[in-house]
Design a protein around this motif. Structure first.
Motif, short mmCIF file in Angstrom:
data_model
loop_
_atom_site.label_atom_id
_atom_site.label_comp_id
_atom_site.label_asym_id
_atom_site.label_seq_id
_atom_site.Cartn_x
_atom_site.Cartn_y
_atom_site.Cartn_z
N PRO A 184 0.80 -1.23 0.00
CA PRO A 184 0.00 0.00 0.00
C PRO A 184 0.84 1.28 0.00
O PRO A 184 0.33 2.33 -0.36
CB PRO A 184 -0.85 -0.12 1.27
CG PRO A 184 -0.32 -1.27 2.04
CD PRO A 184 0.49 -2.12 1.13
N LYS A 185 2.10 1.16 0.40
CA LYS A 185 2.96 2.35 0.41
C LYS A 185 3.90 2.39 -0.79
O LYS A 185 4.86 3.14 -0.80
CB LYS A 185 3.76 2.37 1.72
CG LYS A 185 2.87 2.33 2.95
CD LYS A 185 3.67 2.36 4.23
CE LYS A 185 3.99 3.79 4.62
NZ LYS A 185 4.56 3.83 6.00
N LEU A 186 3.60 1.60 -1.81
CA LEU A 186 4.53 1.48 -2.93
C LEU A 186 4.81 2.82 -3.61
O LEU A 186 5.98 3.20 -3.79
CB LEU A 186 3.98 0.48 -3.96
CG LEU A 186 4.86 0.25 -5.18
CD1 LEU A 186 6.24 -0.24 -4.78
CD2 LEU A 186 4.19 -0.73 -6.15
N GLU A 187 3.78 3.52 -3.98
CA GLU A 187 3.98 4.76 -4.72
C GLU A 187 4.76 5.77 -3.87
O GLU A 187 5.71 6.41 -4.35
CB GLU A 187 2.60 5.31 -5.12
CG GLU A 187 2.65 6.13 -6.40
CD GLU A 187 1.26 6.47 -6.90
OE1 GLU A 187 0.37 5.58 -6.87
OE2 GLU A 187 1.07 7.63 -7.31
N GLN A 188 4.36 5.88 -2.62
CA GLN A 188 5.04 6.79 -1.71
C GLN A 188 6.53 6.46 -1.59
O GLN A 188 7.39 7.35 -1.63
CB GLN A 188 4.36 6.69 -0.33
CG GLN A 188 4.99 7.49 0.77
CD GLN A 188 4.59 6.94 2.14
OE1 GLN A 188 5.36 6.30 2.86
NE2 GLN A 188 3.33 7.18 2.53
N GLN A 189 6.84 5.18 -1.47
CA GLN A 189 8.23 4.79 -1.26
C GLN A 189 9.05 4.84 -2.55
O GLN A 189 10.26 5.04 -2.52
CB GLN A 189 8.30 3.41 -0.61
CG GLN A 189 7.72 3.39 0.81
CD GLN A 189 8.48 4.30 1.78
OE1 GLN A 189 9.71 4.31 1.80
NE2 GLN A 189 7.73 5.07 2.55
N ILE A 190 8.39 4.64 -3.70
CA ILE A 190 9.09 4.83 -4.98
C ILE A 190 9.51 6.29 -5.10
O ILE A 190 10.64 6.61 -5.50
CB ILE A 190 8.20 4.41 -6.17
CG1 ILE A 190 8.09 2.87 -6.24
CG2 ILE A 190 8.76 4.96 -7.49
CD1 ILE A 190 7.12 2.36 -7.30
N SER A 191 8.60 7.19 -4.74
CA SER A 191 8.94 8.62 -4.79
C SER A 191 10.13 8.92 -3.87
O SER A 191 11.06 9.64 -4.25
CB SER A 191 7.75 9.48 -4.34
OG SER A 191 6.68 9.33 -5.22
N ARG A 192 10.06 8.37 -2.69
CA ARG A 192 11.16 8.57 -1.72
C ARG A 192 12.48 8.06 -2.29
O ARG A 192 13.51 8.72 -2.21
CB ARG A 192 10.82 7.83 -0.43
CG ARG A 192 11.92 7.82 0.59
CD ARG A 192 11.56 6.92 1.78
NE ARG A 192 12.70 6.73 2.66
CZ ARG A 192 12.77 5.81 3.62
NH1 ARG A 192 11.73 5.00 3.83
NH2 ARG A 192 13.85 5.70 4.38
N ALA A 193 12.42 6.85 -2.88
CA ALA A 193 13.65 6.26 -3.44
C ALA A 193 14.20 7.12 -4.56
O ALA A 193 15.41 7.35 -4.66
CB ALA A 193 13.36 4.84 -3.94
N GLY A 194 13.30 7.61 -5.41
CA GLY A 194 13.74 8.42 -6.53
C GLY A 194 14.36 9.74 -6.07
O GLY A 194 15.41 10.17 -6.56
N ALA A 195 13.70 10.36 -5.11
CA ALA A 195 14.19 11.65 -4.60
C ALA A 195 15.60 11.52 -4.02
O ALA A 195 16.40 12.45 -4.09
CB ALA A 195 13.23 12.20 -3.54
N ALA A 196 15.90 10.36 -3.48
CA ALA A 196 17.22 10.13 -2.89
C ALA A 196 18.21 9.53 -3.89
O ALA A 196 19.34 9.21 -3.52
CB ALA A 196 17.09 9.20 -1.68
N GLY A 197 17.76 9.39 -5.15
CA GLY A 197 18.65 8.82 -6.17
C GLY A 197 18.99 7.36 -5.89
O GLY A 197 20.08 6.89 -6.23
N ARG A 198 18.07 6.63 -5.31
CA ARG A 198 18.39 5.27 -4.87
C ARG A 198 17.76 4.18 -5.74
O ARG A 198 17.88 3.01 -5.40
CB ARG A 198 17.96 5.08 -3.42
CG ARG A 198 18.71 5.97 -2.42
CD ARG A 198 18.88 5.26 -1.09
NE ARG A 198 19.36 6.12 -0.03
CZ ARG A 198 20.65 6.23 0.32
NH1 ARG A 198 21.58 5.57 -0.34
NH2 ARG A 198 20.99 7.02 1.33
N ILE A 199 17.09 4.51 -6.82
CA ILE A 199 16.54 3.44 -7.66
C ILE A 199 17.63 2.97 -8.61
O ILE A 199 18.12 3.72 -9.45
CB ILE A 199 15.31 3.91 -8.45
CG1 ILE A 199 14.23 4.46 -7.49
CG2 ILE A 199 14.74 2.74 -9.28
CD1 ILE A 199 13.00 5.01 -8.19
N LEU A 200 18.05 1.73 -8.45
CA LEU A 200 19.16 1.20 -9.22
C LEU A 200 18.74 0.15 -10.25
O LEU A 200 19.50 -0.14 -11.18
CB LEU A 200 20.20 0.57 -8.28
CG LEU A 200 20.82 1.54 -7.25
CD1 LEU A 200 21.74 0.77 -6.31
CD2 LEU A 200 21.58 2.66 -7.95
#
Lengths: 274, 274
Positions: A184-200
């Motif tokens: 349920p928090k997927l979208e929120q946490q994807i945004s968080r990951a992206g903002a921190a440059g952490r999506i690899l």
């Protein structure tokens, strides 16, 4: 014309091909990005694997896998650390975008998942300096909670990102839709990951209904219930525009099909539903 | 001497006994709390089931189950609402502590889990006034994420509690260790649930390694990896001191054993490992 934006995790055709054969089969379908597993690299040798990658100008979207940190005694944990350092070196030799970490579950006989999680954070902290100096980002892959006991005790993107925040630079996440689609928090946490440059990395396949095996019944994109386009939109909106890497473990279906047909289906579905 | 603090969810012996037989078998082992399923109640009739409960002074720790709200069309959703109102009435007739809600997954053909979740919140909101006037608390049971597609799209305690906060009084959660044991936020969310007075049920069994079936391979307490005592401590520290309700679906093992042996094992393990 290369199929831009598509990578094939070679586990998808592991029953049909060794790494050399898999690369040839990918190239015949204009697939120019791959992600091998370490056992596939070892089977042909790291030097040969690296040569194949370099000579064909392949993009390596990740090396699978490091991790498996928790263990019941210090010696076994030290062995895991050593092996992870080797995995980092192999990823560097292959010019991989990242080393994917499947962090490990409970040590045999343990019921202490909090302790296992501490062993994971501690293990990653120990290998991170080596990863940084090798220029290989570490990608924690949160695995579906059904693997918490025996494969990975990092089970949500939020949890993985909390570990990343603890550890600093050189570490991020591999987002595999199979593991996270339900969150349920997927979208929120994807945004968080992206903002921190952490999506690899961005792995795709599908969740079948019914699913008949906990490990080896993943579906081809489009055959299940995951909103692949929706998740892709979220990941791109978060700033990640790397390849989508197909990773399908399917003992009953796709591992039994001719490899060419599996790969051509991947290309077709990548174009039509991803 | 009654076995205080232990309840048997009658699904645990559903292959061996009807409700009447199951109650007799429980009483022979001094088990005085049960939780029947609606099909088990219907099979002997609500009046007879209520009589059995009343005459034996049984505690009913919950009625399983309402829910299943999402559907592909308004008529089917309305049918689900009607059925949930009937379930509330049945729970009241049985003097149950709560009606357990397994909220439902994706409508057939849907990939929109956010929409399914809205249908769940909307459905619960529609039945909540009837539940309040009947004096039956509704217990949302977050189900393991591996059931998100086909059984319940509420998959964490945090998500369930967010829905509760949205809806107000008369609603809480059923905490089943099988569904939540892996959650890194479990302790935090148990505290939250307790502080809000929202813990309505505590279900136990165990997670086997390996697990060979997504639905019907639950383990007896002590045979798996769940820290049952640790979770119990958290739940009690949060202020809930109700019974631990054993709910084991086990097609390959416990459903094949003599019912008496299953129940005596539940009592023994309840005393030794829970």
């Amino acid at each position: 014309m290369p199929v831009n934006g598509l990578s094939i995790n070679l586990a998808t055709v592991r029953e049909q091909y060794n790494m050399r054969q898999a690369v040839d089969a990918c190239l015949r379908q204009d697939i120019v990005a791959i992600a091998p597993w370490r056992d596939q690299v070892h089977a042909i040798g790291l030097a040969e694997a690296s040569r194949i990658v370099a000579e064909n100008g392949l993009k390596v979207t990740g090396l699978c896998r490091g991790g498996m940190f928790p263990a019941g005694n210090p010696a076994a944990r030290a062995t895991a650390i050593d092996d992870n350092r080797k995995a980092i070196d192999e990823a560097a030799a292959l010019n991989a975008d990242c080393l994917v970490l499947v962090v490990g579950g409970l040590p045999v006989g343990s019921r202490n998942i909090a302790e296992a999680r501490e062993m994971v954070a501690d293990g990653i902290a120990q290998i991170l300096p080596h990863a940084r100096s090798a220029g290989i980002p570490l990608a924690i892959e949160p695995l579906h909670p059904m693997y918490a006991a025996d494969r990975a005790c990092v089970n949500t993107l939020e949890q993985a990102l909390d570990i990343c925040d603890l550890l600093g630079d050189g570490i991020g996440v591999a987002i595999d839709v199979y593991h996270v689609w339900w969150d349920p928090k997927l979208e929120q946490q994807i945004s968080r990951a992206g903002a921190a440059g952490r999506i690899l990395a961005h792995h795709i396949c599908d969740w079948l209904v019914p699913t008949t095996d906990l490990l080896l019944d993943r579906g081809m994109m489009g055959d299940g219930v995951i909103d692949l386009r929706g998740i892709r939109r979220s990941i791109e909106a978060a700033g990640y525009h790397g390849a989508q890497e197909v990773e399908i473990f399917s003992a009953g279906n796709w591992w039994k099909q001719p490899g060419e047909q599996v790969l051509s289906t991947c290309v077709e579905r990548f174009r039509s539903v991803c």
